[in-house]
Motif scaffolding. Structure first.
Motif: not given
Length: 642
Positions: A148-153, A184-198, A200-203
């Motif tokens: 996981h990664y995120a670019l901070l402001p 999440y409510f469609a799949y039951g998990y959050i597919p790549d590359p999204r994460s629950i947070y705006r 953060a991304l999953k590689l």
């Protein structure tokens, strides 16, 4: 198996906060309790937690090349590292350890970004090159290891093996991504590359990210894909024989270890096949483990014992309490974002059991995706045959209308539910598969959200995830297409995420022979009817295993790793469900129409409907919110807290 974390300043060489990096690394202690390592220089901080498997004496990380210009932190195993090391030594590179980690720094020096194409294994790593001020992130082809990664402001890029590592940074933005909530409510998990947070991304699996100081953040690059290129014509018998040989070789290279090694044994086809391969490759009895349930609907222990007896394994079994729901909040902490696969509960327990006797366990994951073993593949193929009778332009208006007016009959066998059949006929291939795998259907999600949250979605629909993968698929065959979609979504997002978090919670490494990328490439080229024939999934695999495994192991109905959710929500979890799903945290987050949530709970607990899958997803979402520190006074979760 390990955990990695880091902070890299992409603007300039500002000092890295050592205490922040230490906190990020400590959060993942469970991933590597044996050792911790940190490197800090101006603008760069790398951290590592180690679970020692190979080269116990000298494989510490961060690990450098000989002139200290390239450094890496690495999570995973590279099974062909000895051959690569020999090739690199012949090219003039000097090695000072016997670890697979050191291969990465020299492979980077020799081949640059293309180094990942040489690696056979599971990996996520971050490499810093001082000479070019380059950060290189990479993830393995199937997504066994997370990153996981995120670019901070402020221009710092942070990364880690788990989302909780990023969330440990004090300046990490906590606003949730509305599109991820819909996913999440469609799949039951959050597919790549999204994460629950705006933020953060999953590689994604089979991708790299190459960042240079002073340059904008680039898009990840793909370096591999499952080809689904047809193989030369062969008989089922010849294909089966080659499949077994390839599986044996994929298993053999995963037996290297300097610590105790064993296998999960569920009594299903895939885990039994892996144990059979291990038994044929080892002079010592294979250590196997499985869990049992008191409820015969979920208990496969007798089948696991059959296989254990046949191959004379050193077998351990533990009976799990059928009401093993005390882990709910523990799971929210482990998974860091909403995750609704209830088989995470028994998976956690079997990993806990395995760790008592081994540090490395082989599993049978991947067989269903590769060889069309899921029941949903059979139903999808049936629906595709119906859809192929008429063009979509005729089917959509005609059967769409019939689907709307025909009464719902959940009580009837699936083949007799005319409303369901009419609705299926009105969909195209991807829509049909999306509907079949959705935890909450479009009909359920439409009233789920509040008006304010629907505005935040701006018309987004979770189907777009599958649409994007289907557009890039290298095959048009209906069965191969949905297998390809599963390799991109369900496999990394659900199955491999579940196993990684559950195993690493117990500092256990899990290796997956059926997801060896060379084996996956070859299997993808087999004719579809070698995989699914006459309603029998894994057809060629089962035929090839007939001399090896008992008939009732190969051809009994698939059970899965299920738990009795419907009964829990009408019995021992009834009060907790109402308190959580209808409570202040869910009300304050702003996502839901609370009247509709009350309807779902009421219908299920009265026995009128079975909404257990939907309610579990809601329960796990509420548990995530509390674990993430989102309280009843937080306000809409898609906005940053003041």
């Amino acid at each position: 198996m390990c955990g990695i974390a880091g902070i890299v300043d992409l603007r300039e060489r500002r000092n890295i906060e050592a205490d922040v990096l230490a906190s990020m690394n400590q959060v993942q202690f469970h991933r590597g309790p044996d050792e911790g390592g940190v490197h800090i220089e101006p603008g760069v901080g790398l951290a590592h937690r180690r679970l020692s498997i190979i080269d116990l004496s000298s494989g510490q990380q961060p690990l450098w090349n000989e002139d200290h210009t390239v450094v890496v932190v690495f999570n995973g195993e590279i099974y062909n590292y000895q051959g690569i090391a020999a090739e690199l030594q012949a090219l003039g590179h000097t090695f000072r350890t016997h670890s697979d980690t050191e291969v990465i720094v020299h492979a980077w020096e020799q081949w640059g970004e293309a180094c990942v194409t040489r690696f056979r294994g599971m990996f996520a790593f971050a490499l810093w090159d001082r000479n070019t001020e380059t950060l290189f992130l990479a993830r393995d082809r199937l997504g066994k290891k997370p990153l996981h990664y995120a670019l901070l402001p402020d221009g710092q890029l942070i990364f880690g093996s788990e989302l909780k590592i990023l969330a440990a940074h004090p300046r990490f933005p906590r606003a949730l991504d509305p599109l991820a909530v819909e996913d999440y409510f469609a799949y039951g998990y959050i597919p790549d590359p999204r994460s629950i947070y705006r933020a953060a991304l999953k590689l994604p699996p089979a991708h790299t990210l190459c960042l240079r100081r002073g340059e904008p953040l680039p898009a990840p690059k793909s370096y591999w894909d499952a080809p689904f290129a047809p193989l030369p014509a062969m008989s089922v018998e010849d294909a089966g024989a080659e499949l077994i040989e390839r599986l044996r070789e994929a298993t053999r290279i995963r037996l290297m270890s300097e610590v105790p090694l064993g296998a999960f044994l569920s009594g299903g086809v895939d885990s039994s096949a892996v144990v059979a391969m291990m038994a044929g490759l080892s002079d010592e009895p294979v250590k196997t483990c499985s869990i049992a349930f008191d409820d015969p609907r979920f208990n496969e222990a007798q089948f696991a014992q059959q296989v254990a007896d046949r191959f004379r394994t050193e077998h351990r079994v533990e009976t799990v309490d059928p009401d093993d729901f005390d882990l709910i909040d523990r799971l929210a902490w482990l998974y860091d974002e909403p995750y609704a696969d209830s088989s995470a509960l028994p998976t956690y327990r079997v990993c806990q059991l395995a760790r008592r006797s081994v540090t490395v366990a082989l599993s049978g994951d991947g067989g269903d995706e590769n060889l069309a073993g899921y029941r949903r593949y059979k139903w999808h193929s049936y629906e595709e045959r119906l859809r192929s009778a008429l063009p979509l332009g005729v089917r959509r208006p005609l059967f769409g209308l019939l689907g709307k007016v025909y009464p719902k009959a959940d009580w009837a066998p699936r083949v007799l539910r005319a409303k369901t059949t009419f609705e299926a006929m009105a969909r195209d291939t991807v829509e049909g598969y999306f509907h079949g795998v959705s935890v909450m259907s479009d009909r359920m999600r439409a009233p789920l959200y509040s008006a304010a949250f629907r505005r935040e979605l701006q018309g987004y629909h979770a189907l777009e995830v599958m649409r994007a993968h289907a557009a890039n698929a290298p095959t048009e065959d209906p069965l191969s297409l949905i297998q390809y979609i599963d390799l991109k979504t369900y496999l990394p997002g659900d199955i491999l995420t579940k196993v990684d978090r559950a195993s690493m919670a117990h500092s256990l490494e899990v290796r997956v022979p059926l997801l060896d990328h060379e084996l996956v490439e070859w299997i993808s080229g087999l004719p579809p009817d070698f995989k699914l024939r006459g309603g029998e999934g894994k057809y060629v695999f089962k035929k090839a295993l007939e001399p090896v495994l008992p008939h009732d192991i190969l051809y009994r109905p698939k059970m899965g790793f299920a738990v009795p959710l419907a009964a829990w929500f009408r019995g021992p979890l009834a009060a907790r469900l109402r308190e959580a799903v209808l409570g202040a945290t869910m009300r304050a987050c702003g996502v839901f129409d609370m009247d509709y949530l009350a309807t779902l709970v009421g219908q299920h607990q009265s026995g009128r409907r079975d909404h257990s899958a939907a309610l579990w997803s809601l329960l796990m979402f509420e548990s995530f919110l509390r674990n993430a520190g989102v309280g009843a006074d937080a306000g809409p979760v898609w906005r940053e807290a003041a």
